[in-house]
Each structure stands twice: as structure tokens, then as C-alpha cells.
Scaffold this active site. Structure first.
Site, PDB file in Angstrom:
ATOM      1  N   GLY A  11       0.827  -1.208   0.000  1.00  0.00           N
ATOM      2  CA  GLY A  11       0.000   0.000   0.000  1.00  0.00           C
ATOM      3  C   GLY A  11       0.858   1.253   0.000  1.00  0.00           C
ATOM      4  N   HIS A 142      -8.585  14.877   3.292  1.00  0.00           N
ATOM      5  CA  HIS A 142      -7.664  13.824   2.853  1.00  0.00           C
ATOM      6  C   HIS A 142      -7.735  13.623   1.340  1.00  0.00           C
ATOM      7  CE1 HIS A 142      -7.530  12.706   7.146  1.00  0.00           C
ATOM      8  NE2 HIS A 142      -6.356  12.185   6.847  1.00  0.00           N
ATOM      9  N   LYS A 146      -8.683   7.805  -0.085  1.00  0.00           N
ATOM     10  CA  LYS A 146      -9.008   7.333   1.270  1.00  0.00           C
ATOM     11  C   LYS A 146     -10.362   6.632   1.297  1.00  0.00           C
ATOM     12  CE  LYS A 146      -8.951   8.753   6.124  1.00  0.00           C
ATOM     13  NZ  LYS A 146      -8.217   7.543   6.526  1.00  0.00           N
TER      14      LYS A 146
HETATM   15  N1  LIG Z   1      -2.415   5.926  11.990  1.00  0.00           N
HETATM   16  C1  LIG Z   1      -1.813   6.695  11.076  1.00  0.00           C
HETATM   17  O1  LIG Z   1      -0.961   7.553  11.395  1.00  0.00           O
HETATM   18  C2  LIG Z   1      -2.148   6.510   9.642  1.00  0.00           C
HETATM   19  C3  LIG Z   1      -3.087   5.586   9.280  1.00  0.00           C
HETATM   20  N2  LIG Z   1      -3.339   5.346   7.963  1.00  0.00           N
HETATM   21  C4  LIG Z   1      -4.287   4.288   7.691  1.00  0.00           C
HETATM   22  O2  LIG Z   1      -3.571   3.159   7.181  1.00  0.00           O
HETATM   23  C5  LIG Z   1      -4.404   2.416   6.294  1.00  0.00           C
HETATM   24  C6  LIG Z   1      -3.685   2.197   4.964  1.00  0.00           C
HETATM   25  O3  LIG Z   1      -3.462   3.442   4.341  1.00  0.00           O
HETATM   26  P1  LIG Z   1      -2.814   3.524   2.872  1.00  0.00           P
HETATM   27  O4  LIG Z   1      -1.470   2.874   2.879  1.00  0.00           O
HETATM   28  O5  LIG Z   1      -2.943   4.935   2.458  1.00  0.00           O
HETATM   29  O6  LIG Z   1      -3.862   2.624   2.055  1.00  0.00           O
HETATM   30  P2  LIG Z   1      -3.633   1.695   0.787  1.00  0.00           P
HETATM   31  O7  LIG Z   1      -4.970   1.318   0.301  1.00  0.00           O
HETATM   32  O8  LIG Z   1      -2.684   2.364  -0.144  1.00  0.00           O
HETATM   33  O9  LIG Z   1      -2.892   0.418   1.407  1.00  0.00           O
HETATM   34  C7  LIG Z   1      -3.550  -0.644   2.045  1.00  0.00           C
HETATM   35  C8  LIG Z   1      -2.946  -1.950   1.557  1.00  0.00           C
HETATM   36  O10 LIG Z   1      -3.561  -3.019   2.271  1.00  0.00           O
HETATM   37  C9  LIG Z   1      -3.989  -3.979   1.301  1.00  0.00           C
HETATM   38  N3  LIG Z   1      -5.156  -4.742   1.740  1.00  0.00           N
HETATM   39  C10 LIG Z   1      -6.456  -4.375   1.707  1.00  0.00           C
HETATM   40  N4  LIG Z   1      -7.251  -5.376   2.152  1.00  0.00           N
HETATM   41  C11 LIG Z   1      -6.424  -6.399   2.444  1.00  0.00           C
HETATM   42  C12 LIG Z   1      -6.643  -7.704   2.940  1.00  0.00           C
HETATM   43  N5  LIG Z   1      -7.871  -8.148   3.227  1.00  0.00           N
HETATM   44  N6  LIG Z   1      -5.564  -8.517   3.139  1.00  0.00           N
HETATM   45  C13 LIG Z   1      -4.316  -8.070   2.863  1.00  0.00           C
HETATM   46  N7  LIG Z   1      -4.054  -6.818   2.387  1.00  0.00           N
HETATM   47  C14 LIG Z   1      -5.088  -5.993   2.197  1.00  0.00           C
HETATM   48  C15 LIG Z   1      -4.341  -3.140   0.083  1.00  0.00           C
HETATM   49  O11 LIG Z   1      -4.403  -3.949  -1.092  1.00  0.00           O
HETATM   50  P3  LIG Z   1      -5.367  -3.449  -2.299  1.00  0.00           P
HETATM   51  O12 LIG Z   1      -4.810  -2.138  -2.754  1.00  0.00           O
HETATM   52  O13 LIG Z   1      -5.207  -4.567  -3.295  1.00  0.00           O
HETATM   53  O14 LIG Z   1      -6.730  -3.338  -1.715  1.00  0.00           O
HETATM   54  C16 LIG Z   1      -3.188  -2.152   0.066  1.00  0.00           C
HETATM   55  O15 LIG Z   1      -2.027  -2.673  -0.562  1.00  0.00           O
HETATM   56  C17 LIG Z   1      -5.714   3.222   6.170  1.00  0.00           C
HETATM   57  O16 LIG Z   1      -6.662   2.685   7.064  1.00  0.00           O
HETATM   58  C18 LIG Z   1      -5.305   4.627   6.624  1.00  0.00           C
HETATM   59  O17 LIG Z   1      -6.358   5.383   7.117  1.00  0.00           O
HETATM   60  C19 LIG Z   1      -2.686   6.006   6.964  1.00  0.00           C
HETATM   61  C20 LIG Z   1      -1.761   6.956   7.261  1.00  0.00           C
HETATM   62  C21 LIG Z   1      -1.439   7.324   8.644  1.00  0.00           C
HETATM   63  O1  LIG Z   2      -5.704   7.566   5.132  1.00  0.00           O
HETATM   64  C1  LIG Z   2      -4.816   8.402   5.371  1.00  0.00           C
HETATM   65  O2  LIG Z   2      -4.043   8.842   4.503  1.00  0.00           O
HETATM   66  C2  LIG Z   2      -4.672   8.868   6.772  1.00  0.00           C
HETATM   67  N1  LIG Z   2      -5.413   8.291   7.684  1.00  0.00           N
HETATM   68  C3  LIG Z   2      -5.361   8.539   9.074  1.00  0.00           C
HETATM   69  C4  LIG Z   2      -6.737   8.856   9.621  1.00  0.00           C
HETATM   70  O3  LIG Z   2      -7.740   8.291   9.128  1.00  0.00           O
HETATM   71  O4  LIG Z   2      -6.848   9.641  10.549  1.00  0.00           O
HETATM   72  C5  LIG Z   2      -4.274   9.462   9.513  1.00  0.00           C
HETATM   73  C6  LIG Z   2      -3.767  10.440   8.507  1.00  0.00           C
HETATM   74  O5  LIG Z   2      -4.470  11.624   8.578  1.00  0.00           O
HETATM   75  C7  LIG Z   2      -3.677   9.906   7.090  1.00  0.00           C
END
Ligand SMILES: NC(=O)C1=CN([C@@H]2O[C@H](COP(=O)(O)OP(=O)(O)OC[C@H]3O[C@@H](n4cnc5c(N)ncnc54)[C@H](OP(=O)(O)O)[C@@H]3O)[C@@H](O)[C@H]2O)C=CC1
Ligand SMILES: O=C(O)C1=N[C@H](C(=O)O)C[C@H](O)C1
Length: 249
Positions: A11, A142, A146
Site C-alpha cells: 500500500g 484527505h 481514502k
Molecule cells: N495511523 C496513522 O498515522 C495513519 C493511518 N493510515 C491508515 O492506514 C491504512 C492504509 O493506508 P494507505 O497505505 O494509504 O492505504 P492503501 O490502500 O494504499 O494500502 C492498504 C494496503 O492493504 C492492502 N489490503 C487491503 N485489504 C487487504 C486484505 N484483506 N488482506 C491483505 N491486504 C489488504 C491493500 O491492497 P489493495 O490495494 O489490493 O486493496 C493495500 O495494498 C488506512 O486505514 C489509513 O487510514 C494512513 C496513514 C497514517
Molecule cells: O488515510 C490516510 O491517509 C490517513 N489516515 C489517518 C486517519 O484516518 O486519521 C491518519 C492520517 O491523517 C492519514
């Protein structure tokens, strides 16, 4: 050396984390888990935790709520600590995470940046002083990729304010169907999606003829990656329990 299993390895965040660990000498990624198993670095990526043939010191998860069950089964079976950064969980899933933390260390935060952690403290302080007199609204913005809305961070800020105000607030996500004035005891939560906005969170306290605004703007995904990798290094060897940014810094 902290050995990391990276969940959501293919991801957007997974790739930033992989890059960030290459520049450090206190941790390395030993395996990934993702629906897309195409390798882009020198670790293998497995389609699920049940098929993951590697062991590690800590799991770092930026994936999807659908991954939770399999990941916690693996973590509990192998006694592996988990850093959970994924957002969009149901209340039942959050309970499951808290239950798992009775057996293993779990670092759980909807925002891994330093600045948002401070924003939460400032919002609590403002609510202490202004709550009941000023209207509170949260606006999050965002990128257009997202999946979940509102953001996990917006909910985390709302929950922190509501704790400060003794759980008196109702959350209002959409006024579209409302045909009445704003309720005094509500927190409005609004989501904007567009382009490549990394992540913005603003809390406004609107009073009579005055407005206080607290705002955090993420300028890159690296801030979340650095926070999550620091959390993984911090979590190794800790006793079972729930950890967050406040406990690390
Ligand atoms: N806490 C924090 O500070 C932050 C949290 N986040 C959160 O992190 C999460 C991921 O964000 P982001 O990287 O942007 O999202 P992406 O969609 O780019 O990445 C998620 C990855 O997980 C994979 N995935 C989805 N479903 C499954 C499954 N059932 N089994 C295995 N792999 C799976 C996706 O595959 P596919 O693309 O094929 O679906 C993708 O490669 C989100 O929930 C986001 O809100 C993000 C940034 C900061
Ligand atoms: O999906 C994102 O990109 C992010 N998700 C987190 C959230 O849902 O709060 C944190 C960040 O803002 C980026």
C-alpha cells in the site's frame, strides 16, 4: 535490531515504511502481508497472515479493517507485539484490539505524527475552558484514495474532547437532512476528499463574536511512517497492554 512484519506492504504507507526502514540501522523488514504479493524489496510478501511463513519481533499494520482478525490470530498465536495504524474499525473490532492487548503489547493510534498528538492535548485544554459555551466542529481533509470517513484522527480528537466534557456530546456527521438549528451539545465532524491532500485536521471552537482554531497539516506520509517505526522499536520487549503516542514521547 527490531525485525518487522509489514502488513499492507504494497500500500501507499507500506512503501513509505519500507523506504524509511532502509535508512535506519535499528530495524529491518523481514516479511510483508498484502493482497498484492509482488515483491519490490528484499523481503517476501504473503497474501495473508495464515500463509506468512516468517516470524518477527513486531507487526506494523497500515492496511484495512478486513485484515484485523487474521492478524490478531497470528499475533496472539506467536506472541508478537503489534503496531496498529489502520483506521475505519467498527466498535466491535476496537473491543477486539483492546482484548488482545491483555495478552500482547499493542500500540494503537489513528495518527502516528507528533503534531496531532499535541493537537489532541490542546483541543482537550480548549474544551475544558470553552466547552458548553463555544460550538465545536472538526474538519478533516484527505486525498481522494481514502476509503474511510470520517478519518480515524477526527474521531480520536472528538473522543478526547468528549472525554473532557464527561461524554455529554453527540457526533453530527451530516446536516443534510437536518431541518433544525445546531444542538448545543454536539460536535460536528466533516470530511473533505480531494487530490493528494496528505491529511489535515482542524478543530474550531466558535463562540459569540470569536473563533479559536487549532489545525494540523501533514506535509508528507513520512511523518506517519517515522512514528510507526519508532513505535515498533519502542514496543519490542514491552509487557502486554495498550500503548499510544502519549506513552512513547
Ligand atoms: N495511523 C496513522 O498515522 C495513519 C493511518 N493510515 C491508515 O492506514 C491504512 C492504509 O493506508 P494507505 O497505505 O494509504 O492505504 P492503501 O490502500 O494504499 O494500502 C492498504 C494496503 O492493504 C492492502 N489490503 C487491503 N485489504 C487487504 C486484505 N484483506 N488482506 C491483505 N491486504 C489488504 C491493500 O491492497 P489493495 O490495494 O489490493 O486493496 C493495500 O495494498 C488506512 O486505514 C489509513 O487510514 C494512513 C496513514 C497514517
Ligand atoms: O488515510 C490516510 O491517509 C490517513 N489516515 C489517518 C486517519 O484516518 O486519521 C491518519 C492520517 O491523517 C492519514
Amino acid at each position: 535490531m527490531t525485525k518487522i512484519i509489514l502488513s499492507g506492504a504494497n500500500g501507499k504507507m507500506g512503501k513509505v515504511i519500507a523506504r524509511c526502514t532502509e535508512e535506519r540501522n535499528d530495524c529491518e523488514i523481514v516479511a510483508g502481508v498484502d493482497l498484492n504479493t509482488q515483491a519490490y524489496s528484499d523481503f517476501d510478501i504473503y497474501p495473508s497472515f495464515s500463509e506468512c511463513g516468517e516470524s518477527g519481533d513486531v507487526i506494523v499494520d497500515f492496511s484495512n479493517p478486513a485484515v484485523l482478525d487474521g492478524m490478531l490470530d497470528y499475533a496472539l498465536k506467536t506472541n508478537t507485539p503489534v503496531v496498529i495504524a489502520t483506521t475505519g474499525y467498527s466498535p466491535e473490532q476496537i473491543e477486539k484490539i483492546q482484548k488482545a492487548a491483555e495478552q500482547i503489547p499493542v500500540f494503537f493510534s489513528f495518527n502516528m505524527s507528533l503534531g496531532v498528538n499535541l493537537l489532541v492535548s490542546l483541543a482537550k485544554k480548549a474544551a475544558e475552558v470553552l466547552g458548553g459555551q463555544f460550538d465545536i466542529e472538526i474538519i478533516e481533509k484527505h486525498h481522494n484514495q481514502k476509503i474511510d470517513a470520517p478519518s480515524g484522527t477526527a474521531l480520536m480528537i472528538a473522543d478526547a474532547i468528549n472525554d473532557t466534557l464527561d461524554q455529554t456530546q453527540k457526533y453530527m456527521y451530516d446536516r443534510h437532512a437536518q431541518r433544525k438549528k445546531r444542538d448545543k451539545n454536539e460536535i460536528g465532524i466533516h470530511s473533505v476528499r480531494g487530490g493528494t491532500i496528505v491529511g489535515e485536521h482542524e478543530v474550531i471552537f466558535a463562540g459569540h463574536d470569536e473563533l479559536l482554531s487549532l489545525k494540523h497539516q501533514a506535509m508528507s506520509k513520512e511523518i506517519f511512517a517515522v512514528g510507526a517505526v519508532n513505535a515498533a522499536v519502542f514496543l519490542k520487549g514491552k509487557p502486554a497492554g495498550i500503548y499510544d503516542m502519549g506513552k512513547m514521547i
